[in-house]
Design a protein around this motif. Structure first.
Motif, PDB file in Angstrom:
ATOM      1  N   ALA A 288       1.052  -0.773   0.227  1.00  0.00           N
ATOM      2  CA  ALA A 288      -0.062   0.553  -0.169  1.00  0.00           C
ATOM      3  C   ALA A 288       1.002   1.455  -0.101  1.00  0.00           C
ATOM      4  CB  ALA A 288      -1.031   0.022   0.940  1.00  0.00           C
ATOM      5  N   GLN A 289      -0.053   2.415  -0.493  1.00  0.00           N
ATOM      6  CA  GLN A 289       0.661   3.831  -0.738  1.00  0.00           C
ATOM      7  C   GLN A 289       1.515   4.139   0.570  1.00  0.00           C
ATOM      8  OE1 GLN A 289       0.184   5.978  -3.653  1.00  0.00           O
ATOM      9  NE2 GLN A 289       1.274   7.798  -3.844  1.00  0.00           N
ATOM     10  N   GLN A 290       2.595   4.703   0.878  1.00  0.00           N
ATOM     11  CA  GLN A 290       2.792   5.359   2.198  1.00  0.00           C
ATOM     12  C   GLN A 290       1.812   6.371   2.237  1.00  0.00           C
ATOM     13  OE1 GLN A 290       4.168   4.264   4.947  1.00  0.00           O
ATOM     14  NE2 GLN A 290       4.020   2.391   4.166  1.00  0.00           N
ATOM     15  N   PRO A 291       1.379   7.145   3.340  1.00  0.00           N
ATOM     16  CA  PRO A 291       0.205   8.501   3.240  1.00  0.00           C
ATOM     17  C   PRO A 291       1.685   9.969   3.072  1.00  0.00           C
ATOM     18  CG  PRO A 291       0.700   7.328   5.633  1.00  0.00           C
ATOM     19  CD  PRO A 291       1.180   6.898   4.650  1.00  0.00           C
ATOM     20  N   SER A 292       1.219  10.589   2.673  1.00  0.00           N
ATOM     21  CA  SER A 292       2.528  11.865   2.444  1.00  0.00           C
ATOM     22  C   SER A 292       2.490  12.418   2.974  1.00  0.00           C
ATOM     23  CB  SER A 292       2.199  12.596   0.561  1.00  0.00           C
ATOM     24  OG  SER A 292       0.740  13.017   0.665  1.00  0.00           O
ATOM     25  N   LEU A 298      -3.297  17.056   6.643  1.00  0.00           N
ATOM     26  CA  LEU A 298      -4.664  17.324   6.546  1.00  0.00           C
ATOM     27  C   LEU A 298      -4.968  16.542   7.559  1.00  0.00           C
ATOM     28  CD1 LEU A 298      -5.185  16.780   2.415  1.00  0.00           C
ATOM     29  CD2 LEU A 298      -6.044  18.636   4.429  1.00  0.00           C
ATOM     30  N   GLU A 299      -4.909  14.797   8.142  1.00  0.00           N
ATOM     31  CA  GLU A 299      -5.180  13.825   8.210  1.00  0.00           C
ATOM     32  C   GLU A 299      -5.274  14.370  10.388  1.00  0.00           C
ATOM     33  OE1 GLU A 299      -4.754   9.058  10.430  1.00  0.00           O
ATOM     34  OE2 GLU A 299      -3.505  10.494   9.143  1.00  0.00           O
TER      35      GLU A 299
END
Length: 416
Positions: A288-292, A298-299
């Motif tokens: 899975a792609q890691q969050p930028s 934003l989170e």
């Protein structure tokens, strides 16, 4: 050559040599590789007797070459006048220029003059550089500056090409029959086409971490094989050495070796087997792609804060981390004064707090006791001193020395 055109025996096959005719240069007596010099006496003349347009080339030279070029420029001018080429040395711009004149008859000599000023700019001595005007000599400037990124590694490999006291470079010159000069980020080569090609191969492979000694050994074997006429039409691969890179497993650092030993010993002492890494199960899907960074902001809501608020938040987090680290170090220091039995029986946190309080109380009691002893000693010392002074005065009165002391003090004050 008349036998080249032959009718094909097979019916319906195309004959591509149907219209081929013998050419005047298809003669085995002609040496196509020989370079004949330009000679007007043998009929080498330009159509119209001269060049239609003026051609010129210019090149810059470094500041440290200025003094030498000023000394040898008369020699350069005389040599170029013989082939009817004009030259100019501009010390203001730091450039050399060559151009054709109306008397220039050889159309290729301007390219030789261009190579001459290039070689002079690359620190080749003028007598050696002037040889390029002969048709037997060719030159190439090999750029090696961008082949190795690390500066230290580049310097080491360049020095490897030169060798101790220039021995490697001298051996390469003897084998290739070329003049080679390593200067800065370039390697200048003068010689035949074949020698230049061999030198370029050795230089580029040296920059790619292949030692020049291997290629020199290969060239020496080839030189001996050329002398044997029986091997002219055979492949020499069976005689030439092949040097392949071997991926030898490097030794692990000492620290990693020690850590692995300790881990295996501890596992053996515990009676278990040393831990073995489990292989991950194969999945055809990518991870899975890691969050930028922006996704994380934003989170957490940090993305919508102002710059000032972000700085304040970072500072607060830094202070909080510092406080936690300080408390952790304090607890670790206090842990040294706790009995091991207390650590086993009770919870670590409670014991640390209780022991810390107990330690502080004991220190306070010790400090109070020490203060009392210090005060008692101080008063006893003063009392002892006073008694000693009183006894001294009585003795002086008896001997009649007390008045004389007072008189001496008064006399000193009057003198001052």
């Amino acid at each position: 050559m008349s036998n080249i055109v032959e009718a094909t025996q097979e019916k319906g096959a195309k004959n591509h040599n149907k219209y081929r005719r013998d050419k005047p240069w298809d003669n085995p007596d002609i040496d196509h590789w020989s370079v004949s010099p330009w000679d007007e006496t043998t009929g080498d003349n330009l159509p119209g007797g001269r060049l239609l347009e003026e051609s010129s080339f210019a090149t810059l030279f470094p500041k440290y070459r200025e003094k030498y070029l000023r000394e040898v420029w008369p020699l350069i001018t005389r040599s170029l006048d013989k082939v009817k080429i004009a030259c100019e040395l501009n010390l203001v711009e730091g450039s050399m220029t060559v151009r054709t004149t109306r008397k220039t008859s050889d159309p290729y000599v301007i390219l030789k003059a261009r190579d001459l000023i290039k070689l002079l700019a690359r620190s080749i001595p003028a007598p050696q550089a002037l040889k390029i005007l002969n048709d037997e000599y060719n030159c190439e400037i090999i750029k090696i500056g961008g082949l190795v990124r690390n500066k230290e590694r580049f310097v080491k490999r360049r020095q490897r090409l030169i060798g101790p006291d220039g021995a490697t470079l001298k051996a390469l010159e003897l084998l290739t029959q070329c003049y080679i000069l390593v200067q800065g980020n370039t390697v200048s080569v003068m010689g035949t086409h074949k020698g230049i090609k061999q030198t370029r191969m050795v230089v580029l492979e040296c920059m790619n971490n292949i030692h020049p000694v291997y290629n020199i050994k290969r060239l020496m074997i080839m030189r001996e094989l050329e002398k044997d006429p029986k091997l002219q039409n055979e492949s020499w691969e069976r005689f030439l050495p092949t040097f392949k890179k071997k991926n030898v497993q490097r030794r692990k650092p000492h620290q990693l070796v020690e850590e692995s030993k300790k881990a295996s010993e501890s596992a053996a002492a515990a009676g278990g087997k040393p831990a073995v890494k489990k292989k991950k199960s194969y999945t055809p899907f990518p991870p899975a792609q890691q969050p930028s960074k922006i996704d994380l902001q934003l989170e957490s809501g940090e993305y919508f804060l102002s710059e000032r608020q972000r700085k304040a938040k970072k500072l607060a987090e830094k202070q909080q981390a510092s406080m936690e680290k300080t408390n952790e170090k304090r607890r670790a220091r206090e842990r040294e004064f706790i009995h091991p039995s207390l650590l086993k029986d009770a919870d670590e946190g409670d014991v640390v707090e209780k022991s810390g309080e107990r330690k502080m109380n004991e220190e306070a009691n010790d400090d109070a006791g020490a203060d009392m002893e210090r005060l008692v000693g101080k008063f006893a010392k003063k009392k002892r001193k006073a008694s000693e002074e009183k006894s001294g005065d009585d003795d002086e009165d008896v001997l009649g020395l007390k008045d004389t002391k007072k008189k001496r003090k008064k006399d000193k004050k009057r003198k001052d």
